[in-house]
Design a protein around this motif. Structure first.
Motif, PDB file in Angstrom:
ATOM      1  N   HIS A 162       0.851  -1.233  -0.049  1.00  0.00           N
ATOM      2  CA  HIS A 162       0.110   0.102   0.048  1.00  0.00           C
ATOM      3  C   HIS A 162       0.885   1.156  -0.159  1.00  0.00           C
ATOM      4  O   HIS A 162       1.663   1.522   0.883  1.00  0.00           O
ATOM      5  CB  HIS A 162      -0.881   0.027   1.204  1.00  0.00           C
ATOM      6  N   HIS A 164       1.371   5.513  -2.295  1.00  0.00           N
ATOM      7  CA  HIS A 164       0.590   6.496  -3.177  1.00  0.00           C
ATOM      8  C   HIS A 164       2.082   7.109  -3.711  1.00  0.00           C
ATOM      9  O   HIS A 164       3.037   7.488  -3.115  1.00  0.00           O
ATOM     10  CB  HIS A 164      -0.187   7.415  -2.585  1.00  0.00           C
ATOM     11  N   HIS A 204      -5.085   6.012  -5.953  1.00  0.00           N
ATOM     12  CA  HIS A 204      -6.340   5.925  -5.466  1.00  0.00           C
ATOM     13  C   HIS A 204      -7.124   6.154  -6.996  1.00  0.00           C
ATOM     14  O   HIS A 204      -7.057   6.911  -7.803  1.00  0.00           O
ATOM     15  CB  HIS A 204      -6.815   7.339  -4.909  1.00  0.00           C
ATOM     16  N   GLU A 230      -6.171   1.393  -5.273  1.00  0.00           N
ATOM     17  CA  GLU A 230      -6.786   1.805  -3.927  1.00  0.00           C
ATOM     18  C   GLU A 230      -8.043   2.251  -4.416  1.00  0.00           C
ATOM     19  O   GLU A 230      -8.499   3.499  -4.530  1.00  0.00           O
ATOM     20  CB  GLU A 230      -6.315   2.789  -2.975  1.00  0.00           C
ATOM     21  N   ASP A 339       0.745   2.665   3.617  1.00  0.00           N
ATOM     22  CA  ASP A 339      -0.008   3.799   3.088  1.00  0.00           C
ATOM     23  C   ASP A 339       0.705   4.922   2.817  1.00  0.00           C
ATOM     24  O   ASP A 339       0.409   6.047   3.102  1.00  0.00           O
ATOM     25  CB  ASP A 339      -1.177   3.647   3.908  1.00  0.00           C
ATOM     26  N   HIS A 341       2.493   8.218   1.874  1.00  0.00           N
ATOM     27  CA  HIS A 341       2.058   9.300   0.953  1.00  0.00           C
ATOM     28  C   HIS A 341       3.237  10.298   0.902  1.00  0.00           C
ATOM     29  O   HIS A 341       3.348  11.101   0.033  1.00  0.00           O
ATOM     30  CB  HIS A 341       0.770  10.278   1.397  1.00  0.00           C
TER      31      HIS A 341
END
Ligand code: ZN
Ligand code: ZN
Length: 486
Positions: A162, A164, A204, A230, A339, A341
């Motif tokens: 996970h 981004h 996303h 995601e 996750d 970022h």
């Protein structure tokens, strides 16, 4: 003729008269002569409707005589790329293509291979063969960005599922110190520094990152790039791993269909589904972050992100959510994801999902996750692993397996732990610690304990914690007296 007969038979029997039933791979062959030197030869071929990718491989004879045939591609409307003499195989899909080629819709009609006859000696001819494989819109497209495994051999592989990048809201520091959308290659480089074996970049809702990943995978040939995204709705987030097909994310909105439709589409495309950070609060600061879908069909969900990010304040609520689903009988596999970022703030690989797989390929890793042969390392170490097994002396069960044990049967539980000497092993029975399986110090050898079954249904997993209670490792459970996973 036989194919046509089959087609009309299927059409009559099932009403499935779609023309893509006739879409079969093409084997185009021809001969180029010396007289065609310094010209471009076009080889037309028909692309049927409903194609989401075509893979082309091209060979020709006469290389030993310096024959040189270059290669390009035209669709019915536009130029789709030119690789000259630098590639013998390429792939063109809706979202990604081999460098030299342009991704995008694949319109049906007459396409042309463009053969540039750069050199063919006097008196010589060259026989070419172009093999064209069609991937249809309703087929799984889970080969990822490399068709061959990155590594072979059954072992634990470490990854992050996970993160981004610039393709959604991932950012990093520019040369002059500004926060800028973070180029995807920086993310992959950071994952390599963490010595990870695989990552899934999960921007996303979009599929725009796949083109960059297809370019980077041959260069980063020791880290597997798993297609991910995601799905981000107003009622919850879920990762989809394995497919590069577009899947409509507009679920759980006003007038939009249920998220279950998204999950069905993901499975039809050969992907797996995991619910993200389900126990997070949801509201203005993080829209749809917690899982608040009320009609989730849990039979369509493969996993849950039991550990998200590097903030321990979030861990309990996500683990509790997972335990609650297990208590209801849904055998969701726990995975983890950083996750991240901003890699400077949340390190890629924190946590690391550690997967016992047959090989390091998209198929190999996803198959092992489906089977639940997974633990989570919350410390971003390069070596920590926990594996558990249970045995009644006759049958053995590994993580996510089922063991049948009648009342008063003795079951022997073993934890195989690497890299956590000095910590404490906690057995967790049905989501709680139990005096029947007390905590044990982690020794150098395997940690074994005997437990007496009451003949009832239980799930038992293990956690490794430091002396101050900090969670380091989380296993998936073994199920006692449960129906076997379908
Ligand atoms: Zn999210
Ligand atoms: Zn995310």
């Amino acid at each position: 003729m036989q194919r046509l007969l089959h087609f009309f038979l299927l059409c009559l029997l099932f009403g499935t008269c779609s023309s893509d039933l006739l879409a079969q791979d093409l084997d185009l062959r021809g001969t180029i002569s010396h007289q065609q030197t310094d010209s471009y030869v076009t080889v037309p071929f028909e692309v049927p409707p409903g194609i989401q990718r075509l893979d082309v491989s091209f060979t020709y004879t006469g290389r030993e005589d310096h024959t040189t045939l270059d290669l390009g591609l035209l669709d019915p409307q536009r130029f789709r790329g030119w690789s000259g003499g630098n590639k013998h195989a390429f792939s063109v899909g809706i979202a990604d293509a081999t460098p030299s080629y342009l991704p995008g819709p694949l319109p049906p009609g007459t396409w042309k291979l463009l053969i540039g006859v750069a050199f063919l000696g006097e008196g010589h001819t060259s026989n070419y063969q172009a093999y064209i494989h069609f991937v249809r819109a309703n087929e799984a497209d889970t080969t990822g960005f490399t068709s061959a495994p990155i590594a072979t051999g059954e072992r634990w592989y470490r990854g992050d599922l996970h993160m981004h990048t610039a393709h959604s809201d991932g950012s990093c520091t520019s040369q002059s110190g500004k926060m800028v959308p973070c180029p995807l290659f920086v993310t992959v480089e950071d994952a390599v520094k963490q010595k990870l074996d695989f990552i899934a970049i999960t921007d996303h809702n979009t599929i725009s990152h796949y083109d960059a990943e297809r370019e980077l995978q041959p260069y980063f040939d020791q880290i597997l790039l798993i297609p991910g995204r995601e799905i981000t709705t107003y009622s919850g987030h879920a990762n989809i791993f394995g497919s590069t097909s577009f899947i409509d994310f507009r679920a759980e909105a006003k007038g939009a269909p249920s998220i279950n439709n998204v999950f069905r589409a993901a499975h039809a495309a050969g992907a797996i589904v995991s619910i993200n950070h389900p126990g997070d609060p949801t509201g203005a600061s993080c829209i749809g972050c917690g899982w608040s879908v009320t009609d989730t069909d849990w039979s369509l969900v493969d996993g849950v992100e039991a550990i998200n990010g590097n903030d321990p304040a979030h861990y309990d609520s996500d683990i509790r959510f997972w335990d609650q689903q297990l208590a209801k009988g849904y055998r969701l596999v726990a995975i983890g994801g950083s996750d991240t970022h901003r890699p400077e703030r949340v390190t890629i690989g924190h946590p690391t999902t550690v997967v016992h797989a047959q090989e390091l390929s998209v198929h190999g890793i996803l198959d092992a996750i489906r089977k639940g042969h997974v633990c989570i390392d919350l410390t971003a170490s390069h070596d920590k692993v926990i594996d558990i097994e249970a045995s009644d002396g006759v049958s053995h069960a590994a993580m996510e397996d089922t063991l049948t044990a009648a009342g008063n049967d003795h079951v022997f539980w073993t934890a195989h732990i690497t890299g956590a000497a000095g910590s404490t092993l906690h057995w967790v029975v049905d989501g709680k610690e139990s005096s029947a399986l007390p905590p044990q110090p982690v020794g150098d050898a395997e940690d074994k304990v005997t437990w007496t079954s009451d003949g009832q249904r239980h799930w038992i997993r293990a956690e490794i914690r430091t002396a101050d209670g900090t969670l380091q490792l989380l296993s998936n459970p073994i199920f006692v007296n449960w129906p076997t996973k379908p």
